[in-house]
Motif scaffolding. Structure first.
Motif, PDB file in Angstrom:
ATOM      1  N   MET A  37      51.347  38.429 -50.927  1.00 15.02           N
ATOM      2  CA  MET A  37      51.636  37.027 -51.421  1.00 15.02           C
ATOM      3  C   MET A  37      52.958  36.871 -50.886  1.00 15.02           C
ATOM      4  O   MET A  37      53.880  37.889 -50.514  1.00 15.02           O
ATOM      5  N   ILE A  38      53.443  35.682 -50.238  1.00 12.90           N
ATOM      6  CA  ILE A  38      54.666  35.162 -49.862  1.00 12.90           C
ATOM      7  C   ILE A  38      55.312  34.275 -50.909  1.00 12.90           C
ATOM      8  O   ILE A  38      54.636  33.494 -51.146  1.00 12.90           O
ATOM      9  N   SER A  39      56.523  34.658 -51.155  1.00 14.29           N
ATOM     10  CA  SER A  39      57.365  33.630 -51.870  1.00 14.29           C
ATOM     11  C   SER A  39      58.478  32.922 -50.974  1.00 14.29           C
ATOM     12  O   SER A  39      59.378  33.886 -50.549  1.00 14.29           O
ATOM     13  N   ASP A  40      58.607  31.623 -51.143  1.00 12.79           N
ATOM     14  CA  ASP A  40      59.355  31.172 -50.036  1.00 12.79           C
ATOM     15  C   ASP A  40      60.226  29.884 -50.713  1.00 12.79           C
ATOM     16  O   ASP A  40      60.178  28.905 -50.039  1.00 12.79           O
ATOM     17  N   PRO A  41      60.891  30.099 -51.582  1.00 15.88           N
ATOM     18  CA  PRO A  41      61.498  28.993 -52.300  1.00 15.88           C
ATOM     19  C   PRO A  41      62.622  28.212 -51.372  1.00 15.88           C
ATOM     20  O   PRO A  41      62.633  26.798 -51.480  1.00 15.88           O
ATOM     21  N   VAL A  42      63.301  28.665 -50.584  1.00 19.00           N
ATOM     22  CA  VAL A  42      64.314  28.264 -49.762  1.00 19.00           C
ATOM     23  C   VAL A  42      63.737  27.389 -48.717  1.00 19.00           C
ATOM     24  O   VAL A  42      64.652  26.492 -48.073  1.00 19.00           O
ATOM     25  N   THR A  43      62.582  27.544 -48.388  1.00 19.07           N
ATOM     26  CA  THR A  43      61.994  26.547 -47.352  1.00 19.07           C
ATOM     27  C   THR A  43      61.374  25.134 -47.893  1.00 19.07           C
ATOM     28  O   THR A  43      60.973  24.441 -47.332  1.00 19.07           O
ATOM     29  N   CYS A  44      61.491  24.733 -49.054  1.00 23.30           N
ATOM     30  CA  CYS A  44      61.192  23.640 -49.886  1.00 23.30           C
ATOM     31  C   CYS A  44      62.064  22.391 -49.243  1.00 23.30           C
ATOM     32  O   CYS A  44      63.048  22.633 -48.634  1.00 23.30           O
ATOM     33  N   MET A  45      61.349  21.089 -49.508  1.00 29.37           N
ATOM     34  CA  MET A  45      62.122  19.926 -49.101  1.00 29.37           C
ATOM     35  C   MET A  45      63.252  19.770 -49.791  1.00 29.37           C
ATOM     36  O   MET A  45      63.935  18.634 -49.478  1.00 29.37           O
ATOM     37  N   LEU A  75      52.800  54.676 -60.264  1.00 26.07           N
ATOM     38  CA  LEU A  75      51.822  53.627 -61.150  1.00 26.07           C
ATOM     39  C   LEU A  75      50.421  53.838 -60.761  1.00 26.07           C
ATOM     40  O   LEU A  75      49.554  53.941 -61.437  1.00 26.07           O
ATOM     41  N   LYS A  76      50.232  54.206 -59.365  1.00 29.20           N
ATOM     42  CA  LYS A  76      48.830  54.698 -58.941  1.00 29.20           C
ATOM     43  C   LYS A  76      48.306  55.903 -59.453  1.00 29.20           C
ATOM     44  O   LYS A  76      47.018  56.065 -59.461  1.00 29.20           O
ATOM     45  N   GLU A  77      49.150  56.712 -59.674  1.00 31.97           N
ATOM     46  CA  GLU A  77      48.731  58.092 -60.349  1.00 31.97           C
ATOM     47  C   GLU A  77      48.358  57.628 -61.756  1.00 31.97           C
ATOM     48  O   GLU A  77      47.319  58.303 -62.232  1.00 31.97           O
ATOM     49  N   ILE A  78      49.171  56.987 -62.329  1.00 24.10           N
ATOM     50  CA  ILE A  78      48.915  56.521 -63.852  1.00 24.10           C
ATOM     51  C   ILE A  78      47.467  55.598 -63.987  1.00 24.10           C
ATOM     52  O   ILE A  78      46.685  55.670 -64.692  1.00 24.10           O
ATOM     53  N   PHE A  79      47.244  54.624 -62.934  1.00 24.24           N
ATOM     54  CA  PHE A  79      46.239  53.836 -63.051  1.00 24.24           C
ATOM     55  C   PHE A  79      45.456  54.018 -61.660  1.00 24.24           C
ATOM     56  O   PHE A  79      45.604  53.087 -60.801  1.00 24.24           O
ATOM     57  N   PRO A  80      44.790  55.072 -61.553  1.00 26.13           N
ATOM     58  CA  PRO A  80      44.026  55.218 -59.934  1.00 26.13           C
ATOM     59  C   PRO A  80      42.923  54.262 -59.588  1.00 26.13           C
ATOM     60  O   PRO A  80      42.657  54.208 -58.689  1.00 26.13           O
ATOM     61  N   ASP A  81      42.403  53.782 -60.899  1.00 29.14           N
ATOM     62  CA  ASP A  81      41.413  52.825 -60.653  1.00 29.14           C
ATOM     63  C   ASP A  81      41.910  51.274 -60.407  1.00 29.14           C
ATOM     64  O   ASP A  81      40.965  50.458 -60.381  1.00 29.14           O
ATOM     65  N   THR A  82      43.106  51.046 -60.567  1.00 28.89           N
ATOM     66  CA  THR A  82      43.519  49.674 -60.805  1.00 28.89           C
ATOM     67  C   THR A  82      44.172  49.450 -59.257  1.00 28.89           C
ATOM     68  O   THR A  82      44.836  49.936 -58.667  1.00 28.89           O
ATOM     69  N   SER A  83      43.726  47.939 -58.807  1.00 28.66           N
ATOM     70  CA  SER A  83      44.086  47.895 -57.591  1.00 28.66           C
ATOM     71  C   SER A  83      45.892  47.542 -57.590  1.00 28.66           C
ATOM     72  O   SER A  83      46.399  47.144 -58.567  1.00 28.66           O
ATOM     73  N   ILE A  84      46.479  47.705 -56.509  1.00 24.06           N
ATOM     74  CA  ILE A  84      47.815  47.530 -56.447  1.00 24.06           C
ATOM     75  C   ILE A  84      48.234  46.508 -55.190  1.00 24.06           C
ATOM     76  O   ILE A  84      47.614  46.569 -54.157  1.00 24.06           O
ATOM     77  N   GLY A  85      48.952  45.308 -55.653  1.00 20.96           N
ATOM     78  CA  GLY A  85      49.308  44.444 -54.345  1.00 20.96           C
ATOM     79  C   GLY A  85      50.726  44.401 -54.241  1.00 20.96           C
ATOM     80  O   GLY A  85      51.448  45.146 -54.724  1.00 20.96           O
ATOM     81  N   THR A  86      51.164  43.520 -53.139  1.00 17.44           N
ATOM     82  CA  THR A  86      52.527  43.608 -52.796  1.00 17.44           C
ATOM     83  C   THR A  86      52.781  41.900 -52.601  1.00 17.44           C
ATOM     84  O   THR A  86      51.970  41.290 -52.402  1.00 17.44           O
ATOM     85  N   SER A  87      54.138  41.996 -52.476  1.00 13.06           N
ATOM     86  CA  SER A  87      54.548  40.539 -51.851  1.00 13.06           C
ATOM     87  C   SER A  87      55.764  40.698 -50.995  1.00 13.06           C
ATOM     88  O   SER A  87      56.557  41.803 -50.953  1.00 13.06           O
ATOM     89  N   VAL A  88      56.209  39.584 -50.519  1.00 14.27           N
ATOM     90  CA  VAL A  88      57.249  39.435 -49.721  1.00 14.27           C
ATOM     91  C   VAL A  88      58.090  38.099 -49.626  1.00 14.27           C
ATOM     92  O   VAL A  88      57.167  37.288 -50.245  1.00 14.27           O
ATOM     93  N   ALA A  89      59.238  38.193 -49.048  1.00 13.56           N
ATOM     94  CA  ALA A  89      59.837  36.871 -49.315  1.00 13.56           C
ATOM     95  C   ALA A  89      59.402  35.855 -47.942  1.00 13.56           C
ATOM     96  O   ALA A  89      59.452  36.726 -46.875  1.00 13.56           O
ATOM     97  N   GLY A  90      59.544  34.837 -47.833  1.00 17.14           N
ATOM     98  CA  GLY A  90      59.322  34.070 -46.747  1.00 17.14           C
ATOM     99  C   GLY A  90      60.600  34.365 -45.684  1.00 17.14           C
ATOM    100  O   GLY A  90      61.599  34.660 -46.135  1.00 17.14           O
ATOM    101  N   PRO A  91      60.527  33.773 -44.432  1.00 13.87           N
ATOM    102  CA  PRO A  91      61.714  34.369 -43.526  1.00 13.87           C
ATOM    103  C   PRO A  91      62.864  33.532 -43.975  1.00 13.87           C
ATOM    104  O   PRO A  91      64.024  34.142 -43.897  1.00 13.87           O
ATOM    105  N   VAL A  92      62.722  32.274 -44.304  1.00 15.01           N
ATOM    106  CA  VAL A  92      63.975  31.670 -44.580  1.00 15.01           C
ATOM    107  C   VAL A  92      64.698  32.259 -46.040  1.00 15.01           C
ATOM    108  O   VAL A  92      66.065  32.245 -45.902  1.00 15.01           O
ATOM    109  N   SER A  93      63.851  32.373 -47.018  1.00  9.11           N
ATOM    110  CA  SER A  93      64.282  32.829 -48.396  1.00  9.11           C
ATOM    111  C   SER A  93      65.193  34.392 -47.905  1.00  9.11           C
ATOM    112  O   SER A  93      65.867  34.750 -48.577  1.00  9.11           O
ATOM    113  N   THR A  94      64.498  35.022 -47.163  1.00  7.24           N
ATOM    114  CA  THR A  94      64.809  36.305 -47.024  1.00  7.24           C
ATOM    115  C   THR A  94      66.090  36.336 -46.032  1.00  7.24           C
ATOM    116  O   THR A  94      67.145  36.836 -46.570  1.00  7.24           O
TER     117      THR A  94
END
Length: 370
Positions: free
Chosen positions: A210-218, A142-161
């Motif tokens: 970004m962190i996604s952590d749905p399992v840590t909710c109340m 994807l970076k080859e196709i869009f060399p000028d576009t920023s690329i971001g990432t994400s992980v799951a939170g500890p409890v959700s992982t």
């Protein structure tokens, strides 16, 4: 209004900034053309709108690139995301996923049924793992196709992982029966996520995350469980992410979070994405002086199942409640945009952001609302 009328009104709207230009100027305290806006986790929904399956999206970088192109051309939304889903680390360690041709995956069987296996588990190497390596290759293409576009990432939170490695009911039982073993597992999940981030930044440079952590909710944890088994590991993950990327991460937590807003305000995060089950006006009152807020148009009841007018009304209401938040506000959905969301409702979301978010400045109501 009907879709024909909506499209006619949208033709009269103009955006003067790209999303990245807008966010940079907005966070610098400048007035921008419209309030920053975006849809959370929109790629599966976009694939559906453009006639592709989620399997094609996940497995064919050329199709993923086509979706990215069309999303920008047809909706004005840009950016590349190559991140870890809620179950990716679990799958990389040996949990079995059930992956539909078109839909969201789920865990079919968890790898950690007893803690005797934990000592033998090794942090998966993204360069030599059948689940993670294709993600690195996808990012490269994807970076080859869009060399000028920023690329971001994400992980799951500890409890959700952890919930992708060991069943949730087991984790909840562990809070009483095996607390020290659970804490070792949670430390391990943080190590796994930070390893991914190290490799990702080595490949693509410092990147927002970004962190996604749905399992840590109340809805799942008590406040006492959160204080002992979630926040220490979330803090360690946040600190590690900032050290690796040079940027504060954002966090999204599905479900009820009001009891932990104080904890989130003390964390070193850039933004908090608020689920629509909470009132974003109340969130603003507690957290507005501490972090940027994102949210929280209902993704199912409004974005997927609502009318054009209901989408516009929900966006307007969110802007009225939160657009003058002192640390900033981005119009967004309360959770991932579901597959099946109609094109016209995506357009209605954008129309409302442009109309009511016109002339936005951090800490001030947009001119479009006034």
């Amino acid at each position: 209004m009907d879709y024909i009328e909506l499209r006619h009104l949208m033709e009269e709207q103009k955006e003067e900034m790209t999303p990245s230009e807008r966010m940079k100027a907005y966070m610098a305290g400048e007035e921008v053309d419209v309030l920053p806006y975006g849809l959370l986790g929109d790629e599966p929904a976009m694939a559906d709108i453009f006639g592709f399956t989620t399997s094609q999206l996940d497995n064919d970088p050329e199709i993923a690139a086509e979706i990215i192109r069309r999303k920008k051309a047809e909706f004005g939304m840009e950016g590349i995301g190559v991140g870890l889903g809620l179950r990716t680390i679990g799958a990389a360690l040996g949990s079995e996923l059930s992956i539909p041709e078109h839909g969201i995956d789920h865990i079919a069987s968890h790898v950690l049924t007893d803690y005797g296996k934990l000592e033998k588990m090794e942090i998966p190497d993204p360069y030599h793992n059948p689940v993670l390596t294709p993600l690195i290759e996808r990012g490269r293409r994807l970076k080859e196709i869009f060399p000028d576009t920023s690329i971001g990432t994400s992980v799951a939170g500890p409890v959700s992982t952890a919930a992708a490695i060991r069943p949730v009911e087991g984790l909840l039982r562990d809070t009483r029966k095996n607390p020290e073993l659970l804490k070792r597992l949670l430390d391990f999940t943080v190590d796994c996520s930070l390893k991914w981030l190290e490799v990702f930044c080595n490949e693509f440079g410092p990147s927002p995350a970004m962190i996604s952590d749905p399992v840590t909710c109340m809805d799942i944890l008590s406040k006492k469980q959160f204080d002992e088994f979630s926040i220490p590991y979330l803090n360690r993950l946040v600190e590690g992410m900032e050290k690796i990327t040079g940027m504060k991460p954002s966090i999204h937590i599905c479900g009820k979070t009001k009891p932990i807003w104080g904890n989130l305000g003390d964390m070193d995060i850039a933004a908090f994405s608020v689920d629509n089950c909470e009132d974003i006006k109340e969130t603003r009152e507690v957290l507005g002086n501490k972090v940027m807020l994102i949210g929280n148009v209902p993704p199912v009841d409004v974005m997927k199942e609502g009318t054009i007018d209901e989408v516009v009304a929900a966006c307007k209401e969110c802007i009225k409640k939160c657009a003058d938040s002192p640390k900033g506000y981005q119009l967004g959905t309360g959770c991932q945009v579901p597959i099946g969301t109609p094109r016209e409702n995506v357009d209605a979301f954008i129309y409302a952001a442009r109309k009511y978010g016109r002339g936005a400045k951090i800490g001030r109501m947009p001119k479009g609302i006034e």
